[in-house]
Design a protein around this motif. Structure first.
Motif, short mmCIF file in Angstrom:
data_model
loop_
_atom_site.label_atom_id
_atom_site.label_comp_id
_atom_site.label_asym_id
_atom_site.label_seq_id
_atom_site.Cartn_x
_atom_site.Cartn_y
_atom_site.Cartn_z
N UNK A 101 2.68 13.02 1.53
CA UNK A 101 1.38 12.89 2.19
C UNK A 101 1.29 11.56 2.93
N UNK A 102 0.44 11.54 3.95
CA UNK A 102 0.20 10.29 4.68
C UNK A 102 -0.62 9.34 3.83
N UNK A 157 2.34 8.87 9.49
CA UNK A 157 2.49 8.11 8.24
C UNK A 157 1.16 7.51 7.80
N UNK A 158 0.39 7.02 8.76
CA UNK A 158 -0.86 6.33 8.45
C UNK A 158 -2.06 7.27 8.26
N UNK A 159 -1.98 8.48 8.82
CA UNK A 159 -3.07 9.46 8.66
C UNK A 159 -2.97 10.12 7.28
N UNK A 160 -3.83 11.10 7.05
CA UNK A 160 -3.82 11.76 5.73
C UNK A 160 -2.64 12.69 5.53
N UNK A 161 -1.96 13.06 6.60
CA UNK A 161 -0.76 13.86 6.47
C UNK A 161 -0.98 15.34 6.53
N UNK A 215 0.85 -1.19 0.00
CA UNK A 215 0.00 0.00 0.00
C UNK A 215 0.89 1.24 0.00
N UNK A 216 2.10 1.10 0.47
CA UNK A 216 3.12 2.15 0.43
C UNK A 216 4.47 1.45 0.53
N UNK A 217 5.26 1.49 -0.52
CA UNK A 217 6.49 0.70 -0.61
C UNK A 217 7.46 0.93 0.55
N UNK A 218 7.42 2.09 1.14
CA UNK A 218 8.35 2.40 2.22
C UNK A 218 7.70 2.34 3.60
#
Length: 120
Positions: free
Chosen positions: A82-83, A69-73, A26-29
């Motif tokens: 962005x999160x 990181x997990x929120x919308x940022x 869902x997010x490579x990093x």
């Protein structure tokens, strides 16, 4: 030349690997601690930030970074990335000094997909 060894020997761990990869991709990093926070929120939806810190042994600073990181940022100072928009953070209505976390609809979809991989 010898073929690469990749025969599956434990189907349960293969399912866990597939589920982990779904979350990670869902997010490579995405850090492993962020996956821990996401899974905690998914299994305790909604929950207090302090409960995650205590139950998972995370420092306040580390937990805050993972939540960002997990929120919308939005509102993160000095962060251009962005999160992920998987959880939302809000003030506990019963105690303004505590933060609550819950899955967003995007987070719920990712958790359901992960659950389908594990349980079919």
């Amino acid at each position: 030349m010898d073929p690469l060894k990749r025969s599956e020997t434990n189907p349960y761990f293969a399912l866990l690997l597939n589920a982990w990869e779904t979350l990670r991709l869902s997010h490579r990093e995405m850090p492993a601690q962020a996956v821990t926070v996401l899974l905690y929120v998914a299994s305790h939806n909604p929950c207090h930030k302090q409960a995650i810190e205590e139950d998972q042994g995370l420092t306040t600073a580390s937990c805050s970074r993972m939540i960002d990181c997990l929120c919308d940022g939005s509102g993160r100072k000095g962060v251009e990335t962005p999160g992920l928009g998987l959880i939302t953070k809000y003030t506990d209505p019963g105690n303004a000094r505590r933060q609550m976390l819950k899955l967003t609809s995007k987070g719920e979809s990712l958790v359901k997909l992960t659950q389908q991989i594990i349980y079919g």
